[in-house]
Design an enzyme around this catalytic site. Structure first.
Site, PDB file in Angstrom:
ATOM      1  N   HIS A 172      41.106  82.763 -77.894  1.00  0.00           N
ATOM      2  CA  HIS A 172      40.940  82.369 -76.489  1.00  0.00           C
ATOM      3  C   HIS A 172      41.685  81.059 -76.199  1.00  0.00           C
ATOM      4  O   HIS A 172      42.158  80.847 -75.088  1.00  0.00           O
ATOM      5  CB  HIS A 172      39.461  82.156 -76.163  1.00  0.00           C
ATOM      6  CG  HIS A 172      38.707  83.410 -75.839  1.00  0.00           C
ATOM      7  ND1 HIS A 172      38.993  84.190 -74.746  1.00  0.00           N
ATOM      8  CD2 HIS A 172      37.646  83.998 -76.446  1.00  0.00           C
ATOM      9  CE1 HIS A 172      38.136  85.218 -74.694  1.00  0.00           C
ATOM     10  NE2 HIS A 172      37.324  85.125 -75.727  1.00  0.00           N
ATOM     11  N   GLY A 181      29.562  83.906 -79.129  1.00  0.00           N
ATOM     12  CA  GLY A 181      30.655  82.943 -79.155  1.00  0.00           C
ATOM     13  C   GLY A 181      31.210  82.708 -77.763  1.00  0.00           C
ATOM     14  O   GLY A 181      31.157  83.601 -76.904  1.00  0.00           O
ATOM     15  N   GLN A 202      36.772  80.150 -71.194  1.00  0.00           N
ATOM     16  CA  GLN A 202      35.902  81.172 -70.590  1.00  0.00           C
ATOM     17  C   GLN A 202      34.968  80.593 -69.536  1.00  0.00           C
ATOM     18  O   GLN A 202      34.371  81.349 -68.758  1.00  0.00           O
ATOM     19  CB  GLN A 202      35.069  81.873 -71.663  1.00  0.00           C
ATOM     20  CG  GLN A 202      35.900  82.738 -72.599  1.00  0.00           C
ATOM     21  CD  GLN A 202      35.014  83.442 -73.604  1.00  0.00           C
ATOM     22  OE1 GLN A 202      34.701  82.881 -74.650  1.00  0.00           O
ATOM     23  NE2 GLN A 202      34.573  84.642 -73.273  1.00  0.00           N
ATOM     24  N   HIS A 250      38.161  85.285 -83.119  1.00  0.00           N
ATOM     25  CA  HIS A 250      38.108  85.772 -81.740  1.00  0.00           C
ATOM     26  C   HIS A 250      38.111  84.584 -80.761  1.00  0.00           C
ATOM     27  O   HIS A 250      38.866  84.567 -79.790  1.00  0.00           O
ATOM     28  CB  HIS A 250      36.852  86.645 -81.554  1.00  0.00           C
ATOM     29  CG  HIS A 250      36.619  87.104 -80.148  1.00  0.00           C
ATOM     30  ND1 HIS A 250      36.637  88.434 -79.791  1.00  0.00           N
ATOM     31  CD2 HIS A 250      36.358  86.419 -79.001  1.00  0.00           C
ATOM     32  CE1 HIS A 250      36.411  88.534 -78.490  1.00  0.00           C
ATOM     33  NE2 HIS A 250      36.225  87.323 -77.990  1.00  0.00           N
ATOM     34  N   GLU A 251      37.275  83.594 -81.049  1.00  0.00           N
ATOM     35  CA  GLU A 251      37.183  82.444 -80.135  1.00  0.00           C
ATOM     36  C   GLU A 251      38.446  81.592 -80.191  1.00  0.00           C
ATOM     37  O   GLU A 251      38.897  81.083 -79.161  1.00  0.00           O
ATOM     38  CB  GLU A 251      35.951  81.591 -80.451  1.00  0.00           C
ATOM     39  CG  GLU A 251      34.618  82.308 -80.309  1.00  0.00           C
ATOM     40  CD  GLU A 251      34.462  83.075 -79.007  1.00  0.00           C
ATOM     41  OE1 GLU A 251      35.012  82.645 -77.974  1.00  0.00           O
ATOM     42  OE2 GLU A 251      33.804  84.137 -79.029  1.00  0.00           O
ATOM     43  N   CYS A 286      33.508  90.965 -75.701  1.00  0.00           N
ATOM     44  CA  CYS A 286      33.775  89.610 -75.209  1.00  0.00           C
ATOM     45  C   CYS A 286      33.070  89.442 -73.872  1.00  0.00           C
ATOM     46  O   CYS A 286      33.117  90.342 -73.035  1.00  0.00           O
ATOM     47  CB  CYS A 286      35.284  89.433 -75.045  1.00  0.00           C
ATOM     48  SG  CYS A 286      35.774  87.830 -74.397  1.00  0.00           S
ATOM     49  N   LEU A 287      32.424  88.294 -73.664  1.00  0.00           N
ATOM     50  CA  LEU A 287      31.726  88.057 -72.401  1.00  0.00           C
ATOM     51  C   LEU A 287      32.693  88.064 -71.216  1.00  0.00           C
ATOM     52  O   LEU A 287      32.276  88.321 -70.082  1.00  0.00           O
ATOM     53  CB  LEU A 287      30.975  86.720 -72.455  1.00  0.00           C
ATOM     54  CG  LEU A 287      29.808  86.654 -73.455  1.00  0.00           C
ATOM     55  CD1 LEU A 287      29.265  85.236 -73.544  1.00  0.00           C
ATOM     56  CD2 LEU A 287      28.703  87.635 -73.076  1.00  0.00           C
TER      57      LEU A 287
END
Ligand code: NI
Length: 184
Positions: free
Chosen positions: A145, A46, A51, A141-142, A99-100
């Site tokens: 952000h 995701g 990000q 989660h996304e 998370c990236l």
């Protein structure tokens, strides 16, 4: 084009993102394509626009990369433009997340088990859809952000202590990623 992924400590990750202008389809489509390439290049499931340094309410999820564990996600991909949470279950579940933008850190996070979301898809059609299990988790989660929040904010205080040093290392640039990243 693959874009660099902004890391923990970057301001853009803390700003509430702006609604995408649906009249600006070409720009949105181009950004979504870049996000897909970036996500695939990082082997993630995701990615939200902040990000990659774009403060817009756009996210993508790709369950295919975790389908060896979650077989039901083998064809699960979504593009969500201006998603709005319209329902969430009282029932919650806890699961380890990463998370990236927060490389090398995994922590348990408790979230509602089911949600209903209204959004525009990659064809700019309005969709209302319910999600459960791991899809629900990825999308929550996304979506977080887009409001300037990160999963590490939700980690219980006692566990948070354990990740504090790792977070500080990211802030100091002492982290390596397999994908292009930046801290700014
Ligand atoms: Ni994330």
């Amino acid at each position: 084009m693959k874009l660099p992924i902004y890391l923990y400590g970057s301001e853009v990750l803390r700003e509430p993102a702006k609604e995408a202008d649906l009249n600006d389809r070409e720009a949105i489509a181009a950004l979504v394509e870049d996000m897909k390439e970036t996500l695939a290049g990082a082997d993630g499931c995701g990615l939200a626009a902040p990000q990659v340094g774009r403060s817009l309410r756009i996210l993508i999820v790709d369950g295919t990369v975790v389908s060896d564990v979650y077989g039901y996600l083998k064809d699960f991909r979504r593009v969500m433009i201006n998603p709005v949470l319209i329902e969430e279950s009282e029932e919650t579940s806890e699961y380890s997340e990463g998370c990236l933008s927060v490389p090398g850190i995994y922590a348990d996070v408790r979230r509602p088990s089911r949600i209903k979301v209204e959004y525009y898809n990659g064809n700019f059609e309005k969709v209302t859809e319910e999600f459960d299990k791991f899809a629900c988790r990825m999308i929550q989660h996304e979506m977080e952000h887009l409001d300037g929040h990160l999963f590490v904010d939700k980690v219980a205080p006692i566990r948070r202590k354990m990740i504090t040093r790792k977070l500080q290392n990211i802030l100091k640039g002492r982290v390596s990623t397999r994908y292009r990243s930046k801290l700014e």
